[in-house]
Write a protein that holds these residues in place. Structure first.
Motif, mmCIF file in Angstrom:
data_model
loop_
_atom_site.group_PDB
_atom_site.id
_atom_site.type_symbol
_atom_site.label_atom_id
_atom_site.label_comp_id
_atom_site.label_asym_id
_atom_site.label_seq_id
_atom_site.Cartn_x
_atom_site.Cartn_y
_atom_site.Cartn_z
ATOM 1 N N ASP A 194 0.890 -1.208 -0.137
ATOM 2 C CA ASP A 194 0.128 -0.213 -0.003
ATOM 3 C C ASP A 194 0.883 1.066 -0.004
ATOM 4 O O ASP A 194 0.262 2.193 -0.587
ATOM 5 C CB ASP A 194 -1.025 0.167 1.192
ATOM 6 N N GLN A 195 1.846 1.111 0.568
ATOM 7 C CA GLN A 195 2.801 2.415 1.076
ATOM 8 C C GLN A 195 4.326 2.041 0.973
ATOM 9 O O GLN A 195 4.643 1.004 1.707
ATOM 10 C CB GLN A 195 2.295 3.213 2.069
ATOM 11 N N VAL A 196 4.964 2.972 0.533
ATOM 12 C CA VAL A 196 6.428 2.659 0.643
ATOM 13 C C VAL A 196 7.075 3.794 1.482
ATOM 14 O O VAL A 196 6.826 4.941 0.989
ATOM 15 C CB VAL A 196 7.247 2.547 -0.718
ATOM 16 N N LEU A 197 7.717 3.796 2.767
ATOM 17 C CA LEU A 197 8.298 4.607 3.699
ATOM 18 C C LEU A 197 9.651 5.141 3.129
ATOM 19 O O LEU A 197 10.007 6.246 3.257
ATOM 20 C CB LEU A 197 8.091 4.297 4.985
ATOM 21 N N ALA A 198 10.262 4.175 2.541
ATOM 22 C CA ALA A 198 11.609 4.216 2.152
ATOM 23 C C ALA A 198 12.167 3.181 1.191
ATOM 24 O O ALA A 198 11.704 2.029 1.416
ATOM 25 C CB ALA A 198 12.576 4.667 3.434
ATOM 26 N N GLU A 199 13.040 3.588 0.331
ATOM 27 C CA GLU A 199 13.718 2.531 -0.333
ATOM 28 C C GLU A 199 15.166 3.019 -0.458
ATOM 29 O O GLU A 199 15.552 4.146 -0.977
ATOM 30 C CB GLU A 199 12.905 2.542 -1.705
ATOM 31 N N ASP A 254 24.586 -3.027 -3.393
ATOM 32 C CA ASP A 254 24.912 -3.716 -4.586
ATOM 33 C C ASP A 254 24.054 -4.902 -4.637
ATOM 34 O O ASP A 254 23.740 -5.774 -4.232
ATOM 35 C CB ASP A 254 26.210 -4.439 -3.971
ATOM 36 N N ASP A 255 23.403 -4.675 -5.989
ATOM 37 C CA ASP A 255 22.363 -5.430 -6.453
ATOM 38 C C ASP A 255 20.966 -5.834 -5.514
ATOM 39 O O ASP A 255 20.445 -6.532 -5.835
ATOM 40 C CB ASP A 255 22.780 -7.145 -6.844
ATOM 41 N N VAL A 256 21.098 -5.191 -4.467
ATOM 42 C CA VAL A 256 19.987 -5.329 -3.433
ATOM 43 C C VAL A 256 19.233 -3.971 -3.077
ATOM 44 O O VAL A 256 19.811 -3.111 -2.903
ATOM 45 C CB VAL A 256 20.468 -6.028 -2.185
ATOM 46 N N THR A 257 17.853 -4.381 -3.414
ATOM 47 C CA THR A 257 16.948 -2.847 -2.802
ATOM 48 C C THR A 257 16.254 -3.334 -1.485
ATOM 49 O O THR A 257 15.664 -4.239 -1.559
ATOM 50 C CB THR A 257 16.189 -2.650 -4.038
ATOM 51 N N LEU A 258 16.303 -2.560 -0.738
ATOM 52 C CA LEU A 258 15.566 -2.712 0.725
ATOM 53 C C LEU A 258 14.492 -1.579 0.733
ATOM 54 O O LEU A 258 14.687 -0.422 0.458
ATOM 55 C CB LEU A 258 16.712 -2.601 1.722
ATOM 56 N N THR A 259 13.227 -2.217 0.824
ATOM 57 C CA THR A 259 12.040 -1.240 0.894
ATOM 58 C C THR A 259 11.470 -1.447 2.149
ATOM 59 O O THR A 259 11.235 -2.749 2.724
ATOM 60 C CB THR A 259 10.968 -1.743 -0.396
ATOM 61 N N ILE A 260 11.074 -0.635 2.999
ATOM 62 C CA ILE A 260 10.565 -0.376 4.024
ATOM 63 C C ILE A 260 8.892 -0.069 3.787
ATOM 64 O O ILE A 260 8.715 1.247 3.138
ATOM 65 C CB ILE A 260 10.993 0.531 5.038
ATOM 66 N N THR A 261 8.055 -0.745 4.372
ATOM 67 C CA THR A 261 6.606 -0.492 4.093
ATOM 68 C C THR A 261 5.825 -0.079 5.190
ATOM 69 O O THR A 261 4.725 0.485 5.149
ATOM 70 C CB THR A 261 5.918 -1.432 3.046
ATOM 71 N N SER A 262 6.289 -0.361 6.399
ATOM 72 C CA SER A 262 5.566 -0.218 7.720
ATOM 73 C C SER A 262 6.433 -0.091 8.559
ATOM 74 O O SER A 262 7.577 -0.782 8.729
ATOM 75 C CB SER A 262 4.795 -1.615 7.998
ATOM 76 N N ALA A 263 6.170 0.852 9.752
ATOM 77 C CA ALA A 263 6.886 1.104 11.068
ATOM 78 C C ALA A 263 5.877 1.572 11.904
ATOM 79 O O ALA A 263 5.477 2.563 11.914
ATOM 80 C CB ALA A 263 7.867 2.287 10.744
ATOM 81 N N VAL A 264 5.484 0.779 12.768
ATOM 82 C CA VAL A 264 4.326 0.675 13.532
ATOM 83 C C VAL A 264 4.711 0.531 15.131
ATOM 84 O O VAL A 264 5.282 -0.281 15.485
ATOM 85 C CB VAL A 264 3.011 -0.328 13.249
ATOM 86 N N GLY A 312 2.645 -2.309 23.510
ATOM 87 C CA GLY A 312 3.663 -2.973 24.387
ATOM 88 C C GLY A 312 4.792 -2.385 24.486
ATOM 89 O O GLY A 312 5.926 -3.040 25.123
ATOM 90 N N GLY A 313 5.157 -1.213 23.913
ATOM 91 C CA GLY A 313 6.532 -0.599 23.952
ATOM 92 C C GLY A 313 7.553 -1.107 22.840
ATOM 93 O O GLY A 313 8.549 -0.962 23.084
ATOM 94 N N PHE A 314 7.120 -1.520 21.682
ATOM 95 C CA PHE A 314 8.331 -1.849 20.664
ATOM 96 C C PHE A 314 7.629 -1.243 19.606
ATOM 97 O O PHE A 314 6.494 -0.909 19.143
ATOM 98 C CB PHE A 314 8.313 -3.228 20.802
ATOM 99 N N VAL A 315 8.613 -1.294 18.394
ATOM 100 C CA VAL A 315 8.312 -0.852 16.926
ATOM 101 C C VAL A 315 8.608 -1.890 16.076
ATOM 102 O O VAL A 315 9.636 -2.470 16.395
ATOM 103 C CB VAL A 315 9.202 0.467 16.624
ATOM 104 N N THR A 316 7.345 -2.310 15.144
ATOM 105 C CA THR A 316 7.800 -3.327 14.044
ATOM 106 C C THR A 316 7.943 -2.565 13.053
ATOM 107 O O THR A 316 7.099 -2.009 12.410
ATOM 108 C CB THR A 316 6.529 -4.172 14.139
ATOM 109 N N VAL A 317 8.999 -2.991 12.218
ATOM 110 C CA VAL A 317 9.345 -2.487 10.971
ATOM 111 C C VAL A 317 9.311 -3.552 10.042
ATOM 112 O O VAL A 317 9.815 -4.556 10.369
ATOM 113 C CB VAL A 317 10.929 -1.547 10.958
ATOM 114 N N SER A 318 8.573 -3.248 8.836
ATOM 115 C CA SER A 318 8.785 -4.521 7.725
ATOM 116 C C SER A 318 8.809 -3.754 6.264
ATOM 117 O O SER A 318 8.608 -2.604 6.029
ATOM 118 C CB SER A 318 7.366 -5.266 8.033
ATOM 119 N N GLY A 319 8.902 -4.832 5.463
ATOM 120 C CA GLY A 319 9.094 -4.408 4.024
ATOM 121 C C GLY A 319 9.437 -5.676 3.369
ATOM 122 O O GLY A 319 9.208 -6.682 3.596
#
Length: 197
Positions: A65-70, A74-84, A88-95
């Motif tokens: 749905d959304q790309v927060l960052a990309e 070298d040959d690899v692209t990291l895409t972050i789509t969620s940081a919530v 419970g006192g923690f942050v879940t980052v995914s992509g």
């Protein structure tokens, strides 16, 4: 007695992390024709599920749905789509991580430098969140056996031309601190905004 309570708390946090990972997996498989187009152009190869220890391949996933960052390495692209931020006192980052090269990409240097983290194999264990304003760095959470609350890549990496979903959980920065930088391995830092869960 304090050790017993700490271990129990960590077990609870590990259970929550696994549940959240499964919940994110189920919600990510919902398909559907996307609404708004992402800010960055994500790649659209077939996805390989990289979360957990089950070693199963997943079918191609729907576009995020959304790309927060990309960021690109070298040959690899990291895409972050969620940081919530969760209550419970923690942050879940995914992509996703996409291998744009012609060979199997090994995620060995993403597991971190600490000896304890080496048992996680090729994983997101070496990821961090940095709060530049508060001058603090947050490392991936671990369970009582030292296993990260993060994705372990099936087979140690990502096949050429494929993508793998990932997640990593961190202690939450103080309330009101939402702008952080995410970094893993030798990838450039990615500035992201934490949303409230």
């Amino acid at each position: 007695m304090d050790l017993r309570h700490t271990m129990k708390g960590r077990r609870v946090m590990a259970t929550v992390a696994i549940s959240m990972g499964l919940l994110l997996t189920v919600s990510g498989c919902g398909g559907g024709a996307g609404g708004d187009k992402p800010k960055a152009v994500p790649s659209s190869p077939q996805a390989t599920k990289g979360g957990g220890d089950d070693g199963k391949q997943a079918s191609p996933t729907a576009s995020q749905d959304q790309v927060l960052a990309e960021v690109k390495g070298d040959d690899v692209t990291l895409t972050i789509t969620s940081a919530v931020r969760d209550q419970g006192g923690f942050v879940t980052v995914s992509g996703t991580v996409t291998n744009g090269g012609g060979q199997f990409w090994v995620a060995a240097n993403w597991r971190g430098d600490e000896r304890e983290l080496s048992r996680n194999g090729a994983s997101m264990a070496g990821a961090s969140l940095t709060d530049s304003k508060g001058k603090k760095k947050y490392l991936v959470l671990r369970d009582t056996q030292g296993r990260c609350l993060c994705t372990k890549f099936d087979g140690g990496g990502v096949d050429a031309g494929k993508s793998a979903d990932w997640f990593a959980q961190f202690p939450a920065p103080p309330a009101g601190t939402n702008a952080v930088d995410f970094q893993v391995g030798s990838m450039p830092p990615a500035s992201i905004e934490i949303s409230e869960g």
